[in-house]
Design an enzyme around this catalytic site. Structure first.
Site, PDB file in Angstrom:
ATOM      1  N   HIS A  59       0.836  -1.203   0.000  1.00  0.00           N
ATOM      2  CA  HIS A  59       0.000   0.000   0.000  1.00  0.00           C
ATOM      3  C   HIS A  59       0.876   1.261   0.000  1.00  0.00           C
ATOM      4  O   HIS A  59       0.669   2.167  -0.811  1.00  0.00           O
ATOM      5  CB  HIS A  59      -0.901  -0.057   1.248  1.00  0.00           C
ATOM      6  CG  HIS A  59      -1.670   1.183   1.539  1.00  0.00           C
ATOM      7  ND1 HIS A  59      -3.038   1.261   1.397  1.00  0.00           N
ATOM      8  CD2 HIS A  59      -1.288   2.410   1.987  1.00  0.00           C
ATOM      9  CE1 HIS A  59      -3.442   2.469   1.733  1.00  0.00           C
ATOM     10  NE2 HIS A  59      -2.405   3.190   2.106  1.00  0.00           N
ATOM     11  N   GLU A  60       1.877   1.281   0.889  1.00  0.00           N
ATOM     12  CA  GLU A  60       2.748   2.461   0.978  1.00  0.00           C
ATOM     13  C   GLU A  60       3.557   2.655  -0.308  1.00  0.00           C
ATOM     14  O   GLU A  60       3.806   3.788  -0.724  1.00  0.00           O
ATOM     15  CB  GLU A  60       3.689   2.360   2.181  1.00  0.00           C
ATOM     16  CG  GLU A  60       2.982   2.338   3.537  1.00  0.00           C
ATOM     17  CD  GLU A  60       2.064   3.525   3.761  1.00  0.00           C
ATOM     18  OE1 GLU A  60       2.354   4.628   3.267  1.00  0.00           O
ATOM     19  OE2 GLU A  60       1.028   3.339   4.429  1.00  0.00           O
ATOM     20  N   HIS A  63       1.679   4.736  -2.747  1.00  0.00           N
ATOM     21  CA  HIS A  63       1.839   6.189  -2.554  1.00  0.00           C
ATOM     22  C   HIS A  63       3.197   6.658  -3.104  1.00  0.00           C
ATOM     23  O   HIS A  63       3.285   7.651  -3.825  1.00  0.00           O
ATOM     24  CB  HIS A  63       1.799   6.547  -1.069  1.00  0.00           C
ATOM     25  CG  HIS A  63       0.462   6.341  -0.413  1.00  0.00           C
ATOM     26  ND1 HIS A  63      -0.689   6.915  -0.886  1.00  0.00           N
ATOM     27  CD2 HIS A  63       0.108   5.627   0.685  1.00  0.00           C
ATOM     28  CE1 HIS A  63      -1.697   6.570  -0.095  1.00  0.00           C
ATOM     29  NE2 HIS A  63      -1.248   5.788   0.857  1.00  0.00           N
ATOM     30  N   ASP A 163      -6.028   8.320   4.088  1.00  0.00           N
ATOM     31  CA  ASP A 163      -5.947   8.653   2.666  1.00  0.00           C
ATOM     32  C   ASP A 163      -7.259   9.273   2.183  1.00  0.00           C
ATOM     33  O   ASP A 163      -7.253  10.204   1.378  1.00  0.00           O
ATOM     34  CB  ASP A 163      -5.665   7.395   1.836  1.00  0.00           C
ATOM     35  CG  ASP A 163      -4.298   6.814   2.172  1.00  0.00           C
ATOM     36  OD1 ASP A 163      -3.409   7.596   2.543  1.00  0.00           O
ATOM     37  OD2 ASP A 163      -4.142   5.596   2.055  1.00  0.00           O
TER      38      ASP A 163
END
Ligand SMILES: [Zn+2]
Length: 359
Positions: A59-60, A63, A163
């Site tokens: 997930h990170e 970003h 988010d």
């Protein structure tokens, strides 16, 4: 001592564990003791937790890689017990870029869940995963699916610092002023943080910690948005502190006696020696900080001081623009100067401190 353990680099981005990550071990041990106490259940719990953090890490990276597309680097990705943090060098200025950087994380989890769906349906989820946290028996793919759906649901809460809050802010700022959009997203964050803490006391201790984190982040964002609103109505000169002393070229030696001789000055300014085109022309020493770090008794035994690079801004520059530029370039200080004279020093940490005291 660093508070992080660097694991390595993936796609050029440092991946690290925050020291508090190891608090999970006693937590896992305690949880397995309170289930059936076997080493097997400890292993399963640990493996389950690692799978959760694998999904968080991916997930990170969503970003970080989205930010890279806009030329913004990531200093590191740090895993903590309550989630991951991608230290992106700066948030993009354009709302639509902020939107894509924010949504890229949850989209990774959506993509994983979509890939898993046919696998679960076709294989009947045969790879057994004896984790007891879900009702009924679930296979490994089902467990993976569940983690990713939960990550999407949590992160898409429309409140800062999730988010979803950043997405909401970026969409709102298409039509509203920046600080108004930030204010709405951060106030929602405060409400949700309080709600998590309250619910955590009823049902889930872990949620109390997450709620506290959300509350603190949302509160500081809300404070900042109030300050940025104030900045938007001001000029740089109004924030210039005139307790400075301009020394010109730095002396051959900066002795404690010399630094002490500027009794009433708070900031000491020097021309930057050996200037490059891109450098700020002045460097600054915060004498308050220096006095704190070097109390009189310790001053004989050598001395330390930090100096800060300080860009020059015009007195009539709009303060919100100055603030944005300083943030972008990671500067805490700026020097307000006209063509003929230095007017003062903008000290962002000090301004923030003053602002929080007034409330
Ligand atoms: Zn995220």
């Amino acid at each position: 001592m660093s508070s992080k353990l660097v694991l390595g680099r993936i796609a050029g981005i440092k991946v690290a564990l925050h020291w508090s990550f190891f608090l999970l071990l006693p937590y896992l041990a305690f949880s397995s003791i309170s289930s059936d106490g076997s080493f097997f259940s400890f292993l399963i719990l640990t493996a389950s937790m690692l799978l959760v953090f694998l999904c968080v890490l991916l997930h990170e990276f969503g970003h970080a890689l989205a930010a890279r597309r806009y030329g913004i680097g990531t200093r590191d990705i740090t895993l903590t017990p309550i989630g991951g943090i991608a230290q992106i060098e700066r948030m993009p200025d354009k709302p639509m870029q902020e939107f894509f950087v924010a949504i890229a994380g949850p989209l990774v989890n959506v993509a994983i869940a979509l890939v898993l769906t046919p696998i679960i349906l076709l294989t009947d989820d045969v790879f057994v995963w004896p984790w007891t946290g879900l009702s009924g028996q679930t296979g490994l793919a089902g467990f993976f699916f569940y983690i990713n759906v939960m990550l999407v649901l949590f992160n898409m809460l429309p409140a800062f610092p999730m988010d979803g809050g950043r997405i909401l802010r970026s969409l709102l700022s298409l039509g509203l002023r920046d600080f108004t959009a930030s204010r709405i997203a951060s106030v929602l964050g405060i409400i949700i943080g309080l709600g998590m803490i309250a619910y955590g006391f009823i049902d889930n201790t872990f949620l109390i910690f997450i709620g506290l984190f959300v509350l603190i982040q949302a509160y500081s964002e809300q404070q900042e948005s109030a300050l940025v609103k104030e900045f938007s109505e001001s000029l740089a000169a109004e924030y210039a502190d005139d307790e400075f002393h301009y020394y010109g070229d730095p002396p051959a030696e900066l002795t404690p006696e010399l630094l002490d001789s500027f009794n009433n000055a708070r900031y000491l300014l020097f021309n930057r020696p050996q200037q490059n085109e891109a450098d700020d022309p002045l460097v600054l020493i915060d004498l308050n900080l220096w006095r704190k770090q070097n109390p009189p008794g310790k001053r004989q035994s050598g001395y330390r001081f930090n100096h800060f690079s300080a860009p020059i801004v015009a007195p009539d520059q709009a303060m919100d623009q100055v603030f944005r530029d300083m943030r972008k370039r990671r500067r805490n200080f700026a020097v307000v100067a006209s063509e003929t004279a230095i007017r003062g020093v903008i000290d962002l940490p000090d301004i923030f401190l003053e602002h929080s005291r007034q409330r």
